[in-house]
Every structure is written in structure tokens, then in C-alpha cells.
Design a protein around this motif. Structure first.
Motif, PDB file in Angstrom:
ATOM      1  N   ALA A   1     -82.185  48.470 -59.003  1.00 19.29           N
ATOM      2  CA  ALA A   1     -80.908  48.624 -58.303  1.00 19.29           C
ATOM      3  C   ALA A   1     -80.080  49.750 -58.912  1.00 19.29           C
ATOM      4  N   SER A   2     -80.207  49.969 -60.217  1.00 22.58           N
ATOM      5  CA  SER A   2     -79.453  51.052 -60.862  1.00 22.58           C
ATOM      6  C   SER A   2     -79.878  52.407 -60.303  1.00 22.58           C
ATOM      7  N   LEU A   3     -81.124  52.540 -59.874  1.00 22.60           N
ATOM      8  CA  LEU A   3     -81.586  53.791 -59.289  1.00 22.60           C
ATOM      9  C   LEU A   3     -80.984  53.988 -57.907  1.00 22.60           C
TER      10      LEU A   3
ATOM     11  N   PHE B   1     -94.855  54.112 -74.534  1.00 21.27           N
ATOM     12  CA  PHE B   1     -94.059  54.026 -73.315  1.00 21.27           C
ATOM     13  C   PHE B   1     -94.963  54.138 -72.097  1.00 21.27           C
ATOM     14  N   HIS B   2     -94.682  53.291 -71.094  1.00 25.86           N
ATOM     15  CA  HIS B   2     -95.436  53.300 -69.844  1.00 25.86           C
ATOM     16  C   HIS B   2     -94.469  53.160 -68.678  1.00 25.86           C
TER      17      HIS B   2
ATOM     18  N   ASN C   1     -93.665  50.203 -57.917  1.00 24.98           N
ATOM     19  CA  ASN C   1     -92.287  49.811 -58.223  1.00 24.98           C
ATOM     20  C   ASN C   1     -91.965  50.188 -59.655  1.00 24.98           C
ATOM     21  N   PRO C   2     -90.831  50.849 -59.888  1.00 25.15           N
ATOM     22  CA  PRO C   2     -90.503  51.245 -61.258  1.00 25.15           C
ATOM     23  C   PRO C   2     -90.447  50.033 -62.191  1.00 25.15           C
TER      24      PRO C   2
ATOM     25  N   LEU D   1     -85.809  43.525 -64.158  1.00 25.04           N
ATOM     26  CA  LEU D   1     -86.456  44.612 -63.425  1.00 25.04           C
ATOM     27  C   LEU D   1     -85.718  44.911 -62.115  1.00 25.04           C
ATOM     28  N   HIS D   2     -85.264  43.886 -61.426  1.00 28.95           N
ATOM     29  CA  HIS D   2     -84.495  44.099 -60.188  1.00 28.95           C
ATOM     30  C   HIS D   2     -83.199  44.863 -60.473  1.00 28.95           C
TER      31      HIS D   2
END
Length: 100
Positions: free
Chosen positions: A94-96, A50-51, A56-57, A89-90
Motif C-alpha cells: 500500500a505504501s507504493l 536481500f531478496h 507481488n513485492p 506485506l499489505h
């Protein structure tokens, strides 16, 4: 809130003399990450794969080809290309924003 977290794998690419891909999801909240970690554990991917690099997350697991096949067999969505990867990824980022 959405009903379902999408777990996905991207296309294989070569790096450091080996073939790899990424296992990731479209929900970077604590709940989404828990589902990603559980999915990875269910197919035998070690947590060390895992990384979540700074910036950007983009949390993900690095997978070897055999784990990519297992992920697909267990329901991971195959991303067709970079556009789908960027869109996923976007959605994750956005979920955050919805949690804050």
C-alpha cells in the motif's frame, strides 16, 4: 504518511537444512527500503542476503537465527505469526500505491 517505518522479523522456519527467518519492513518506498538496508547493515547482515522476488513485492533479507536475535536487540518487532506477516506485506504494498 506514517511517522515510523516498522522493521520486523518473522518466526524461524527450516529450509535447505538450516533455520532462517526474514527481516522486512512495512514501507516499500525508496525511503523505507533505505531504512531496511541501513538496519541490516547496522547489525552486520550482508547485502547479498536481500531478496525481492518477482511478482507481488515482498522485499526482505534472509536471516540466520543469530541475526534474528541481533535484529530484535536493535528494535525489530517480532511478528507472532503469518497473519501479522501478511498484514505487514499489505502495508508495504500500500505504501507504493501512495507514491504513484
Amino acid at each position: 504518511m506514517r511517522n515510523r517505518v516498522i522493521i520486523a522479523v518473522d518466526r524461524l522456519f527450516q529450509a535447505k537444512g538450516r533455520w532462517w527467518c526474514h527481516l522486512l519492513c512495512d514501507d516499500f518506498t525508496e525511503e523505507g527500503m533505505a531504512l531496511l538496508h541501513q538496519f541490516a547493515a547496522d547489525i552486520g547482515v550482508p547485502r547479498q542476503a536481500f531478496h525481492d522476488p518477482p511478482g507481488n513485492p515482498r522485499p526482505h533479507y534472509d536471516l540466520r537465527p543469530e541475526f534474528r536475535e541481533l535484529a530484535i536487540e536493535h528494535g525489530a518487532v517480532e511478528l507472532a505469526g503469518n497473519r501479522e506477516l501478511v498484514a505487514l506485506l499489505h502495508r508495504g504494498r500500500a505504501s507504493l500505491e501512495c507514491v504513484e
